[in-house]
Design a protein around this motif. Structure first.
Motif, PDB file in Angstrom:
ATOM      1  N   VAL A 173      99.404  76.207  51.102  1.00 43.08           N
ATOM      2  CA  VAL A 173     100.478  75.883  52.030  1.00 43.08           C
ATOM      3  C   VAL A 173      99.905  75.311  53.328  1.00 43.08           C
ATOM      4  N   THR A 174      98.852  75.941  53.855  1.00 43.94           N
ATOM      5  CA  THR A 174      98.225  75.415  55.073  1.00 43.94           C
ATOM      6  C   THR A 174      97.737  73.991  54.852  1.00 43.94           C
ATOM      7  N   ILE A 175      97.128  73.748  53.717  1.00 46.29           N
ATOM      8  CA  ILE A 175      96.639  72.402  53.407  1.00 46.29           C
ATOM      9  C   ILE A 175      97.815  71.420  53.357  1.00 46.29           C
ATOM     10  N   ALA A 176      98.911  71.823  52.719  1.00 46.43           N
ATOM     11  CA  ALA A 176     100.080  70.946  52.635  1.00 46.43           C
ATOM     12  C   ALA A 176     100.671  70.678  54.012  1.00 46.43           C
ATOM     13  N   PHE A 177     100.758  71.707  54.837  1.00 39.70           N
ATOM     14  CA  PHE A 177     101.291  71.528  56.196  1.00 39.70           C
ATOM     15  C   PHE A 177     100.409  70.574  56.995  1.00 39.70           C
ATOM     16  N   ALA A 178      99.085  70.760  56.881  1.00 40.12           N
ATOM     17  CA  ALA A 178      98.164  69.889  57.618  1.00 40.12           C
ATOM     18  C   ALA A 178      98.277  68.449  57.134  1.00 40.12           C
ATOM     19  N   ASN A 179      98.338  68.273  55.828  1.00 45.24           N
ATOM     20  CA  ASN A 179      98.495  66.915  55.291  1.00 45.24           C
ATOM     21  C   ASN A 179      99.779  66.274  55.804  1.00 45.24           C
ATOM     22  N   ASN A 180     100.846  67.056  55.833  1.00 45.08           N
ATOM     23  CA  ASN A 180     102.123  66.541  56.312  1.00 45.08           C
ATOM     24  C   ASN A 180     102.021  66.106  57.773  1.00 45.08           C
ATOM     25  N   PHE A 181     101.364  66.935  58.593  1.00 48.04           N
ATOM     26  CA  PHE A 181     101.192  66.579  60.008  1.00 48.04           C
ATOM     27  C   PHE A 181     100.413  65.267  60.138  1.00 48.04           C
ATOM     28  N   LEU A 182      99.370  65.126  59.358  1.00 47.72           N
ATOM     29  CA  LEU A 182      98.538  63.924  59.456  1.00 47.72           C
ATOM     30  C   LEU A 182      99.288  62.686  58.983  1.00 47.72           C
ATOM     31  N   LYS A 192      86.388  76.949  43.652  1.00 46.54           N
ATOM     32  CA  LYS A 192      87.034  75.668  43.347  1.00 46.54           C
ATOM     33  C   LYS A 192      88.417  75.681  43.976  1.00 46.54           C
ATOM     34  N   ALA A 193      89.057  74.514  43.987  1.00 44.93           N
ATOM     35  CA  ALA A 193      90.372  74.436  44.621  1.00 44.93           C
ATOM     36  C   ALA A 193      91.104  73.181  44.189  1.00 44.93           C
ATOM     37  N   ASN A 194      92.442  73.242  44.236  1.00 40.42           N
ATOM     38  CA  ASN A 194      93.229  72.013  44.284  1.00 40.42           C
ATOM     39  C   ASN A 194      92.769  71.236  45.505  1.00 40.42           C
ATOM     40  N   PHE A 195      92.600  69.932  45.373  1.00 40.82           N
ATOM     41  CA  PHE A 195      92.131  69.169  46.534  1.00 40.82           C
ATOM     42  C   PHE A 195      93.055  67.992  46.797  1.00 40.82           C
ATOM     43  N   THR A 196      93.643  67.991  47.980  1.00 41.27           N
ATOM     44  CA  THR A 196      94.466  66.877  48.424  1.00 41.27           C
ATOM     45  C   THR A 196      94.224  66.634  49.904  1.00 41.27           C
ATOM     46  N   THR A 197      94.406  65.414  50.327  1.00 39.89           N
ATOM     47  CA  THR A 197      94.422  65.066  51.744  1.00 39.89           C
ATOM     48  C   THR A 197      95.661  64.206  51.995  1.00 39.89           C
ATOM     49  N   GLU A 198      95.833  63.808  53.237  1.00 36.79           N
ATOM     50  CA  GLU A 198      96.975  62.962  53.574  1.00 36.79           C
ATOM     51  C   GLU A 198      96.898  61.600  52.901  1.00 36.79           C
ATOM     52  N   ALA A 199      95.708  61.227  52.410  1.00 38.51           N
ATOM     53  CA  ALA A 199      95.554  59.932  51.740  1.00 38.51           C
ATOM     54  C   ALA A 199      96.127  59.931  50.333  1.00 38.51           C
ATOM     55  N   ASP A 200      96.362  61.111  49.762  1.00 35.88           N
ATOM     56  CA  ASP A 200      96.898  61.193  48.408  1.00 35.88           C
ATOM     57  C   ASP A 200      98.393  60.925  48.403  1.00 35.88           C
ATOM     58  N   ALA A 201      98.838  60.290  47.360  1.00 33.00           N
ATOM     59  CA  ALA A 201     100.271  60.044  47.209  1.00 33.00           C
ATOM     60  C   ALA A 201     101.017  61.371  47.129  1.00 33.00           C
ATOM     61  N   ILE A 202     102.185  61.413  47.764  1.00 32.60           N
ATOM     62  CA  ILE A 202     102.992  62.621  47.729  1.00 32.60           C
ATOM     63  C   ILE A 202     103.379  62.930  46.288  1.00 32.60           C
ATOM     64  N   ASN A 203     103.190  64.201  45.925  1.00 32.38           N
ATOM     65  CA  ASN A 203     103.479  64.704  44.576  1.00 32.38           C
ATOM     66  C   ASN A 203     102.478  64.230  43.523  1.00 32.38           C
ATOM     67  N   ALA A 204     101.380  63.615  43.943  1.00 32.15           N
ATOM     68  CA  ALA A 204     100.331  63.285  42.982  1.00 32.15           C
ATOM     69  C   ALA A 204      99.676  64.567  42.478  1.00 32.15           C
ATOM     70  N   GLN A 205      99.198  64.538  41.246  1.00 29.61           N
ATOM     71  CA  GLN A 205      98.505  65.697  40.687  1.00 29.61           C
ATOM     72  C   GLN A 205      97.214  65.916  41.467  1.00 29.61           C
ATOM     73  N   PRO A 206      97.017  67.101  42.061  1.00 30.63           N
ATOM     74  CA  PRO A 206      95.796  67.311  42.839  1.00 30.63           C
ATOM     75  C   PRO A 206      94.540  67.254  41.969  1.00 30.63           C
ATOM     76  N   ALA A 207      93.476  66.742  42.546  1.00 35.94           N
ATOM     77  CA  ALA A 207      92.172  66.860  41.896  1.00 35.94           C
ATOM     78  C   ALA A 207      91.707  68.301  41.988  1.00 35.94           C
ATOM     79  N   ALA A 208      90.708  68.649  41.204  1.00 32.69           N
ATOM     80  CA  ALA A 208      90.084  69.966  41.283  1.00 32.69           C
ATOM     81  C   ALA A 208      88.659  69.781  41.781  1.00 32.69           C
ATOM     82  N   TYR A 209      88.341  70.354  42.937  1.00 28.23           N
ATOM     83  CA  TYR A 209      87.001  70.258  43.507  1.00 28.23           C
ATOM     84  C   TYR A 209      86.218  71.522  43.191  1.00 28.23           C
ATOM     85  N   ASN A 210      84.949  71.336  42.839  1.00 31.14           N
ATOM     86  CA  ASN A 210      84.077  72.482  42.604  1.00 31.14           C
ATOM     87  C   ASN A 210      83.401  72.888  43.916  1.00 31.14           C
ATOM     88  N   ARG A 211      82.522  73.873  43.857  1.00 25.83           N
ATOM     89  CA  ARG A 211      81.924  74.398  45.088  1.00 25.83           C
ATOM     90  C   ARG A 211      81.089  73.358  45.825  1.00 25.83           C
TER      91      ARG A 211
END
Length: 538
Positions: free
Chosen positions: A135-144, A189-208
């Motif tokens: 949620v924090t990541i989504a909020f931050a992406n939205n702000f950006l 690992k984590a779902n990985f998205t930034t503000e550069a990703d299309a809204i509702n795009a399937q998140p990538a999975a980042y490893n450590r």
């Protein structure tokens, strides 16, 4: 008023922002990505330039609040406030899972499994941490997305506000990087998205390794745009917070990426130490209701905000202060909560108590253990009269007053503070990092001991060993959401070289398999993102 701690907003503004952004996020399956950000954040919202600071407040608020209908509400579908408040679930995963704390009420969802180390991918606390950070990541992406140069130009935002937004954007990126740091530490690992990703795009999975590289590069990239240490509003991030996260990832780099980065850890510890922070004059000032204004304000690098009037939450300090009221002692009044508190909800495991056994700790201000006539052993977790209790946190003030509410405390949670930096500096030096001064290392440990009124405050470099520092970290930083991470770094969380009461569901503790150094990816998160895979062993 303590509300000044949240960027000078009133209660309605904060709750409105949490509601607004939460409603523009898809939380049903915990694949937390913003929906069309114009559904609710239309241009009318940005009619006044104060909207940008309000929107940033919503990102911060997610670290303390869980929903819009009071402290018991949750904006994550399927999770209640008790299993999704950021600081609380962080405390559970880092502290309740280790050797310092026992929670009496094992009917509370997920707590039994966490404290007995028998969790699985369906544990709601694990799901709560995974979801809340997303949620924090989504909020931050939205702000950006809402503060690009193009959008600001289209809204004719003034140059003065644009200059402030540069700092706001850096703070949003820091909060996003901090979320990825905790995902790296807890899950690997984590779902990985930034503000550069299309809204509702399937998140990538980042490893450590990918998360480490991202957090490192992102924090370095934003450093110049952040406020200098101790110059921002209370509760907002600055350069010191970025340096702290970098120091943390470097101290734990051997765990995260198999590379030693102790020299880098020392470098960033030195930056923090040179940032104008100082130890609180009284150790317990760090854990009191006025820790935003007493001497702890110089030590705490980043707090999680709590306020008995405006920011009511079932977060870590509310839980620990109410939970520290003993079933026998009924000691709530001196702590600033109801006399009976939560009836003995929290007690201490034997192995932590024994770290204070030596007589030099009898008057140590960090030793707030209450023994009374209690047995030290907890043979039955449901028996709240077994095991000692702790009075580290309180809803009292340093001037003799109390917080405004007898349940929801005014005490901020000290997520990062200077004493931790001193201990990280020493440990990184002992582990072979270059650039540390042995004289400074000795000075830092003796400063911690002197502040604690410990008579053994004339230690020399020969007294400083890794084992000593691990124990001193527990004495100084217990119940501050560090212990699991520390034990893993020392190779003592899993395996059988160090056992504690109820480790692995054994009364005296049993060995844990190595895969439990990471938590499982929640089943719901796997179902929502096919790019994620489960951690080995689960």
């Amino acid at each position: 008023m303590k509300m000044k701690k949240i960027m000078n907003f009133n209660k309605l503004a904060i709750l409105f922002l949490v509601m607004l952004v939460a409603m523009s996020s898809c939380t049903k399956d915990l694949d937390i990505t913003p929906q069309d950000d114009q559904d609710l954040l239309g241009e009318d919202f940005f009619a006044t330039e104060t909207a940008y600071k309000q929107l940033l407040a919503g990102v911060y608020a997610n670290l303390s609040l869980t929903g819009v209908d009071g402290p018991g509400s949750s904006n994550i579908d399927g999770l209640d406030a008790g299993t999704s408040q950021f600081g609380r679930v962080l405390l559970y995963l880092q502290t309740l899972s280790a050797d310092e704390m026992i929670w009496s009420y094992e009917n509370d969802p997920g707590t039994r499994e966490i404290q007995r180390n028998i969790w699985n991918a369906d544990d709601p606390i694990i799901l709560g941490m995974f979801g809340r950070t997303n949620v924090t990541i989504a909020f931050a992406n939205n702000f950006l997305r809402e503060t690009t140069d193009e959008k600001l130009a289209s809204r004719n935002v003034s140059d003065a506000t644009k200059a402030e937004i540069v700092k706001y954007r850096a703070e949003a990126r820091l909060l996003r990087a901090m979320s990825y740091y905790y995902m790296m530490d807890l899950f690997g690992k984590a779902n990985f998205t930034t503000e550069a990703d299309a809204i509702n795009a399937q998140p990538a999975a980042y490893n450590r390794q990918q998360l480490f590289d991202y957090v490192e590069s992102e924090l370095k990239a934003i450093e110049g745009d952040l406020a200098d240490p101790k110059t921002n509003e209370h509760g907002r991030a600055d350069k010191g917070v970025a340096w702290m996260i970098l120091a943390k990832i470097y101290l734990n780099a051997e765990v995260y990426i198999g590379q030693a980065k102790y020299t880098e850890c020392i470098d960033y510890c030195k930056k923090i130490i040179g940032g104008g922070y100082s130890l609180a004059t009284n150790y317990l000032h760090n854990f009191m209701a006025d820790n935003n204004t007493n001497s702890a304000n110089n030590e705490i690098i980043f707090p999680l905000i709590s306020d008995g009037t405006y920011v009511q939450n079932y977060g870590p300090t509310t839980v620990m202060i109410n939970g520290s009221v003993g079933s026998l002692e009924l000691n709530g009044a001196p702590l600033g909560v109801s006399a009976g508190g939560w009836g003995g909800a929290l007690r201490l495991r034997k192995q932590f108590v024994q770290l204070f056994d030596a007589s030099i700790f009898n008057n140590d201000s960090r030793n707030t253990i209450i023994k009374g006539s209690r047995p030290i052993d907890i043979l039955d977790i449901s028996d709240r009269d077994q095991g000692y209790i702790l009075e580290k946190y309180s809803n009292a003030t340093s001037t003799g007053g109390f917080g405004v509410d007898q349940t929801f405390v005014d005490t901020d949670f000290p997520l990062f503070r200077l004493a931790d930096v001193y201990l990280m500096y020493i440990e990184a030096h002992l582990r072979g990092g270059a650039g540390a001064s042995p004289a400074d290392a000795v000075s830092y440990i003796n400063a911690i001991r002197t502040r604690a009124n410990n008579p053994q405050n004339n230690l020399t470099i020969g007294d400083l060993t890794l084992d000593f520092i691990l124990d001193e970290r527990a004495r100084e930083l217990h119940w501050e959401a560090h212990r699991r991470q520390d034990l893993i770094r020392y190779g003592r969380f899993t395996g059988g070289s160090y056992n504690w009461a109820w480790k692995g569901n054994g009364t005296n503790g049993i060995a844990l398999p190595a895969h439990m150094n990471l938590y499982p990816i929640p089943s719901a998160s796997l179902a929502s993102n096919p790019n994620l895979t489960q951690n080995p062993g689960y």
